[in-house]
Design a protein around this motif. Structure first.
Motif, PDB file in Angstrom:
ATOM      1  N   ARG A  11       0.880  -1.159   0.000  1.00  0.00           N
ATOM      2  CA  ARG A  11       0.000   0.000   0.000  1.00  0.00           C
ATOM      3  C   ARG A  11       0.919   1.210   0.000  1.00  0.00           C
ATOM      4  N   ILE A  12       0.845   2.012  -1.056  1.00  0.00           N
ATOM      5  CA  ILE A  12       1.817   3.079  -1.270  1.00  0.00           C
ATOM      6  C   ILE A  12       1.179   4.462  -1.285  1.00  0.00           C
ATOM      7  N   PRO A  13       1.449   5.292  -0.265  1.00  0.00           N
ATOM      8  CA  PRO A  13       0.932   6.655  -0.261  1.00  0.00           C
ATOM      9  C   PRO A  13       1.781   7.555  -1.179  1.00  0.00           C
ATOM     10  N   PRO A  14       1.256   8.697  -1.632  1.00  0.00           N
ATOM     11  CA  PRO A  14       1.981   9.599  -2.530  1.00  0.00           C
ATOM     12  C   PRO A  14       3.382   9.979  -2.042  1.00  0.00           C
ATOM     13  N   SER A  15       3.565  10.123  -0.731  1.00  0.00           N
ATOM     14  CA  SER A  15       4.879  10.522  -0.200  1.00  0.00           C
ATOM     15  C   SER A  15       5.938   9.448  -0.457  1.00  0.00           C
ATOM     16  N   SER A  54       5.580   4.726 -10.947  1.00  0.00           N
ATOM     17  CA  SER A  54       4.495   5.633 -11.304  1.00  0.00           C
ATOM     18  C   SER A  54       3.163   4.923 -11.088  1.00  0.00           C
ATOM     19  N   ALA A  55       2.125   5.731 -10.812  1.00  0.00           N
ATOM     20  CA  ALA A  55       0.795   5.158 -10.585  1.00  0.00           C
ATOM     21  C   ALA A  55      -0.108   5.395 -11.780  1.00  0.00           C
ATOM     22  N   PHE A  56      -0.843   4.336 -12.162  1.00  0.00           N
ATOM     23  CA  PHE A  56      -1.830   4.432 -13.237  1.00  0.00           C
ATOM     24  C   PHE A  56      -3.110   3.775 -12.749  1.00  0.00           C
ATOM     25  N   ASN A  57      -4.175   4.533 -12.726  1.00  0.00           N
ATOM     26  CA  ASN A  57      -5.474   4.007 -12.287  1.00  0.00           C
ATOM     27  C   ASN A  57      -5.403   3.285 -10.939  1.00  0.00           C
ATOM     28  N   GLY A  58      -4.697   3.886 -10.004  1.00  0.00           N
ATOM     29  CA  GLY A  58      -4.638   3.337  -8.651  1.00  0.00           C
ATOM     30  C   GLY A  58      -3.611   2.238  -8.418  1.00  0.00           C
ATOM     31  N   LYS A  59      -2.939   1.820  -9.505  1.00  0.00           N
ATOM     32  CA  LYS A  59      -1.917   0.789  -9.348  1.00  0.00           C
ATOM     33  C   LYS A  59      -0.537   1.408  -9.540  1.00  0.00           C
ATOM     34  N   VAL A  60       0.416   0.993  -8.690  1.00  0.00           N
ATOM     35  CA  VAL A  60       1.771   1.527  -8.772  1.00  0.00           C
ATOM     36  C   VAL A  60       2.689   0.514  -9.460  1.00  0.00           C
ATOM     37  N   TYR A  61       3.403   0.994 -10.489  1.00  0.00           N
ATOM     38  CA  TYR A  61       4.292   0.131 -11.259  1.00  0.00           C
ATOM     39  C   TYR A  61       5.737   0.606 -11.155  1.00  0.00           C
ATOM     40  N   ASN A  62       6.662  -0.350 -11.161  1.00  0.00           N
ATOM     41  CA  ASN A  62       8.074  -0.013 -11.236  1.00  0.00           C
ATOM     42  C   ASN A  62       8.436   0.021 -12.722  1.00  0.00           C
ATOM     43  N   GLY A 100       7.629   8.927 -10.078  1.00  0.00           N
ATOM     44  CA  GLY A 100       7.403   9.424  -8.723  1.00  0.00           C
ATOM     45  C   GLY A 100       6.040  10.033  -8.510  1.00  0.00           C
ATOM     46  N   ARG A 101       5.186   9.942  -9.529  1.00  0.00           N
ATOM     47  CA  ARG A 101       3.858  10.528  -9.342  1.00  0.00           C
ATOM     48  C   ARG A 101       2.758   9.770 -10.086  1.00  0.00           C
ATOM     49  N   ASP A 102       1.551  10.267  -9.946  1.00  0.00           N
ATOM     50  CA  ASP A 102       0.408   9.648 -10.609  1.00  0.00           C
ATOM     51  C   ASP A 102       0.418  10.042 -12.084  1.00  0.00           C
ATOM     52  N   GLY A 103       0.567   9.047 -12.968  1.00  0.00           N
ATOM     53  CA  GLY A 103       0.674   9.330 -14.397  1.00  0.00           C
ATOM     54  C   GLY A 103      -0.619   9.124 -15.165  1.00  0.00           C
ATOM     55  N   THR A 104      -1.707   8.854 -14.440  1.00  0.00           N
ATOM     56  CA  THR A 104      -2.974   8.511 -15.087  1.00  0.00           C
ATOM     57  C   THR A 104      -3.419   9.538 -16.132  1.00  0.00           C
ATOM     58  N   LYS A 105      -3.366  10.814 -15.767  1.00  0.00           N
ATOM     59  CA  LYS A 105      -3.857  11.863 -16.653  1.00  0.00           C
ATOM     60  C   LYS A 105      -3.008  11.984 -17.930  1.00  0.00           C
ATOM     61  N   LEU A 106      -1.678  12.080 -17.758  1.00  0.00           N
ATOM     62  CA  LEU A 106      -0.795  12.198 -18.923  1.00  0.00           C
ATOM     63  C   LEU A 106      -0.887  10.963 -19.819  1.00  0.00           C
ATOM     64  N   PHE A 135      -0.552  -0.703  -4.553  1.00  0.00           N
ATOM     65  CA  PHE A 135      -1.703   0.165  -4.797  1.00  0.00           C
ATOM     66  C   PHE A 135      -1.527   1.530  -4.149  1.00  0.00           C
ATOM     67  N   LEU A 136      -1.892   2.545  -4.894  1.00  0.00           N
ATOM     68  CA  LEU A 136      -1.801   3.907  -4.374  1.00  0.00           C
ATOM     69  C   LEU A 136      -2.901   4.107  -3.332  1.00  0.00           C
ATOM     70  N   VAL A 137      -2.517   4.581  -2.144  1.00  0.00           N
ATOM     71  CA  VAL A 137      -3.484   4.827  -1.076  1.00  0.00           C
ATOM     72  C   VAL A 137      -3.324   6.259  -0.567  1.00  0.00           C
ATOM     73  N   PRO A 138      -4.354   6.804   0.096  1.00  0.00           N
ATOM     74  CA  PRO A 138      -4.236   8.157   0.630  1.00  0.00           C
ATOM     75  C   PRO A 138      -3.121   8.228   1.673  1.00  0.00           C
ATOM     76  N   GLU A 139      -2.575   9.418   1.843  1.00  0.00           N
ATOM     77  CA  GLU A 139      -1.539   9.648   2.852  1.00  0.00           C
ATOM     78  C   GLU A 139      -2.079   9.227   4.211  1.00  0.00           C
ATOM     79  N   LEU A 140      -1.277   8.518   4.995  1.00  0.00           N
ATOM     80  CA  LEU A 140      -1.729   8.095   6.321  1.00  0.00           C
ATOM     81  C   LEU A 140      -1.840   9.307   7.237  1.00  0.00           C
ATOM     82  N   SER A 141      -2.937   9.396   7.951  1.00  0.00           N
ATOM     83  CA  SER A 141      -3.063  10.493   8.921  1.00  0.00           C
ATOM     84  C   SER A 141      -2.715   9.927  10.290  1.00  0.00           C
ATOM     85  N   THR A 142      -2.274  10.807  11.196  1.00  0.00           N
ATOM     86  CA  THR A 142      -1.831  10.342  12.509  1.00  0.00           C
ATOM     87  C   THR A 142      -2.926  10.505  13.560  1.00  0.00           C
TER      88      THR A 142
END
Ligand code: HEM
Length: 87
Positions: free
Chosen positions: A7-11, A24-32, A52-58, A79-86
């Motif tokens: 589970r991979i947050p944007p940071s 990079s992330a595409f449609n919620g999935k992160v690929y190397n 290093g970022r979400d490439g879905t749009k491009l 899978f791309l997940v929201p940033e964990l909050s504390t």
């Protein structure tokens, strides 16, 4: 198997933004993308724009008809997940 995926947050995604370690992330999935870089028909430079970022749009703007899920199945890291909050 799916149990080994992360589970991979944007940071965390952001830390993998170099030629030697490009995720990079595409449609919620992160690929190397590292191993695929030299094989991208659109060139390495274009692909590095989404490292290093979400490439879905491009990706959708350049070739929405290309099936990433199929092409990069073996490069899936998680899978791309929201940033964990504390709180
Ligand atoms: C071309 C795959 C990400 C820009 C292509 C083609 C494939 C491909 C298969 C040939 C398409 C065709 O001829 O119909 C991928 C995969 C990606 C990815 C698997 C994600 C991992 C990107 C991104 C960009 C991009 C993020 C832009 C920032 C281009 C361009 C071409 C191209 C401009 C056209 C090259 C040409 O025809 O001269 N890509 N691509 N690609 N890609 Fe990507």
């Amino acid at each position: 198997g799916v149990e080994t995926l992360m589970r991979i947050p944007p940071s965390v995604l952001r830390q993998h933004n170099t030629r030697e370690d490009a995720w990079s992330a595409f449609n919620g999935k992160v690929y190397n993308l590292t191993a695929y870089l030299p094989f991208h028909p659109g060139g390495e430079k274009e692909l590095m724009r989404v490292a290093g970022r979400d490439g879905t749009k491009l990706f959708g703007l350049t070739h929405a008809w290309v099936n990433v899920d199929f092409m990069l199945d073996s490069c899936l890291v998680g899978f791309l997940v929201p940033e964990l909050s504390t709180s």
